[in-house]
Design a protein around this motif. Structure first.
Motif, short mmCIF file in Angstrom:
data_model
loop_
_atom_site.label_atom_id
_atom_site.label_comp_id
_atom_site.label_asym_id
_atom_site.label_seq_id
_atom_site.Cartn_x
_atom_site.Cartn_y
_atom_site.Cartn_z
N PRO A 258 9.34 1.95 -3.42
CA PRO A 258 10.28 2.46 -2.42
C PRO A 258 11.72 2.38 -2.97
O PRO A 258 12.06 1.44 -3.68
N ASP B 203 7.50 14.05 -0.99
CA ASP B 203 6.86 12.96 -0.26
C ASP B 203 5.54 12.54 -0.91
O ASP B 203 5.16 11.38 -0.86
N LEU B 204 4.84 13.49 -1.56
CA LEU B 204 3.60 13.14 -2.26
C LEU B 204 3.88 12.18 -3.42
O LEU B 204 3.13 11.25 -3.67
N TRP B 205 4.95 12.44 -4.14
CA TRP B 205 5.33 11.60 -5.28
C TRP B 205 5.55 10.16 -4.80
O TRP B 205 5.11 9.21 -5.43
N MET B 206 6.21 10.02 -3.65
CA MET B 206 6.55 8.69 -3.14
C MET B 206 5.31 7.93 -2.65
O MET B 206 5.36 6.73 -2.49
N GLN B 207 4.20 8.62 -2.44
CA GLN B 207 2.96 7.97 -2.00
C GLN B 207 2.17 7.37 -3.16
O GLN B 207 1.21 6.65 -2.95
N SER B 208 2.60 7.67 -4.38
CA SER B 208 1.89 7.15 -5.55
C SER B 208 2.02 5.63 -5.62
O SER B 208 3.09 5.07 -5.35
N PRO B 209 0.96 4.94 -6.02
CA PRO B 209 1.05 3.48 -6.14
C PRO B 209 2.00 3.03 -7.26
O PRO B 209 2.38 1.86 -7.30
#
Length: 175
Positions: free
Chosen positions: A49, A39-45
């Motif tokens: 999605p 989930d941290l990876w997916m928060q990267s700008p």
């Protein structure tokens, strides 16, 4: 000389604490981001999605960011070895000069590798974006640049010590 030995003695535990924090926070944080918390990876700008991140990509990211950590570990290990010798009263010896050069190479290497990791991070993080990956992007990091400059200073100090020891040995033959 006693003040030098005492200072080295006092710096050793501080370097030990730094080493423990460096490994647990920096290395562990890298592994946590790359492998432990998707989930941290997916928060990267840089991650869109819908991107499905492959394990190989996560491993490449971890390897890229662990390289500067490894160079830093070399520098800290060499610094601890150098201080261990100095606290015993060994100051003007070839192994001290070598220690300074090794600390310098480790520091500078860590800084250079940090810049390289920053360069390729957008590409790796965005590799599986539906619209395609971002190009490598240079990011100036003053901390990494400072490591390179400090590393150069440590290396130069070791080089100067090596030359001074060599000249001392040559001159002893004339006296």
């Amino acid at each position: 000389m006693e003040k030098i030995k005492t200072t080295a003695q006092r710096l050793l535990p501080l370097l030990g604490i730094f080493l423990a924090l460096y490994v647990t926070i920096t290395a562990w944080g890298t592994l946590e981001f790359a492998l432990g918390a998707p989930d941290l990876w997916m928060q990267s700008p840089w991650v869109e999605p819908g991107a499905q991140i492959a394990l190989a990509t996560r491993l490449a990211y971890a390897a890229l960011w662990l390289l500067p950590v490894m160079a830093g570990l070399i520098a800290v290990g060499a610094a601890m070895g150098l201080l261990w010798q100095v606290r015993k009263g060994i100051v003007f010896a070839p192994r001290i000069a070598t220690g300074f050069r090794t600390v310098g190479l480790g520091c500078a290497g860590s800084g250079v590798l940090d810049h390289v990791a920053n360069l390729f991070t957008p590409t790796i993080l965005s590799w599986h974006n539906p619209s395609g990956p971002f190009a490598p992007n240079f990011y100036f990091n003053s901390e990494a640049a400072g490591l390179v400059l400090c590393g150069g200073g440590f290396y130069l100090t070791g080089w100067i010590m090596t030359e001074a020891i060599r000249l001392k040995s040559e001159n002893e033959g004339f006296i």
